[in-house]
Design an enzyme around this catalytic site. Structure first.
Site, PDB file in Angstrom:
ATOM      1  N   ASP A   1     -16.721 -37.793  15.021  1.00  0.00           N
ATOM      2  CA  ASP A   1     -16.120 -36.736  15.835  1.00  0.00           C
ATOM      3  C   ASP A   1     -14.870 -37.262  16.528  1.00  0.00           C
ATOM      4  OD1 ASP A   1     -17.004 -38.285  17.888  1.00  0.00           O
ATOM      5  OD2 ASP A   1     -18.656 -36.984  18.469  1.00  0.00           O
ATOM      6  N   SER A   2     -14.316 -36.433  17.427  1.00  0.00           N
ATOM      7  CA  SER A   2     -13.029 -36.800  18.031  1.00  0.00           C
ATOM      8  C   SER A   2     -13.136 -38.064  18.893  1.00  0.00           C
ATOM      9  CB  SER A   2     -12.488 -35.636  18.852  1.00  0.00           C
ATOM     10  OG  SER A   2     -13.470 -35.182  19.762  1.00  0.00           O
TER      11      SER A   2
END
Lengths: 131, 98
Positions: free
Chosen positions: A87-88
């Site tokens: 994810d980010s």
């Protein structure tokens, strides 16, 4: 005719004057200029670009060593989020790990754009400060 | 995203949260002591993981301002610890010599 020879003489003097300039010009100025040129354009300051295949190998190694990544899934064109399931927050961590590996700081706006291995390799290979 | 360009009182934008995360990790790297450096990094990652599913704008913004306050503390402490750097390096630092 007289005007022509006068003009030619004048021109010849001018032409001879030009190559004289560097030697008759102040040596102090020249040496400082050379010192400045050496300092600003030296290899160490300008940096040198790393070989792209070497960068790719090292980037892939860094990504493989990231604890959440399955090393078998890492390919030279892997996308962090689509292919590696990151994810980010993980992406930020990976970019920070790349900074440590290559010894330079990636500005935030550039770091935000790096979301796959290809982009990371391109950016690092085009950055003179990468070591 | 509705929160983009919102004032500081409402929930922070995604980019702002990621910028805070990055700033905390950058500050963590500045600690001279291996243990503190690793702790700050681990604590940052854990806290963001813990709060990643917050949806209530008020709880998101309170977590964000908590993070900002922690960032300021970490930045101050990194400077203080640099003044009193340990003379003996951690074994972990010796191993990863490069």
């Amino acid at each position: 005719m007289a005007a022509r020879s006068a003009l030619l003489k004048y021109l010849r003097v001018q032409v001879q004057a030009v190559p004289q300039n560097p030697s008759s010009g102040s040596p102090l100025f020249l040496s400082t200029f050379n010192a400045i040129r050496r300092r600003f354009f030296s290899e160490e300051v300008r940096g040198s670009f790393l070989d792209k295949s070497e960068v790719a190998d090292r980037v892939i190694n860094v990504v493989k060593n990231f604890q959440k990544v399955d090393p078998a899934k890492v390919t030279p064109s892997a996308h962090f989020q689509n292919d590696l399931g990151l994810d980010s927050l993980d992406t930020v961590e990976i970019v920070m790990a790349l900074e440590e590996e290559f010894g330079f700081e990636i500005p935030d706006n550039e770091a935000d754009k790096i979301n796959c291995i290809n982009l990371a390799v391109d950016f690092i290979a085009s950055h003179p400060q990468a070591k | 995203m509705a929160s983009l360009g919102a004032s500081s009182s409402s929930a922070p934008a995604r980019a702002e949260v990621l910028a805070l995360f990055r700033s905390l990790l950058r500050t963590a790297r500045k600690f001279t002591d291996y243990n503190i450096r690793e702790y700050t990094k681990r604590r940052t990652v854990d806290a963001f993981r813990h709060n990643q599913n917050l949806s209530e704008p008020s709880s998101v913004s309170s977590a964000y301002s908590e993070g900002k306050a922690q960032l300021e503390i970490a930045q101050r402490q990194a400077v203080v610890y640099q003044l009193y750097a340990p003379k003996i390096k951690s074994v972990m630092d010796l191993k990863t010599h490069h």
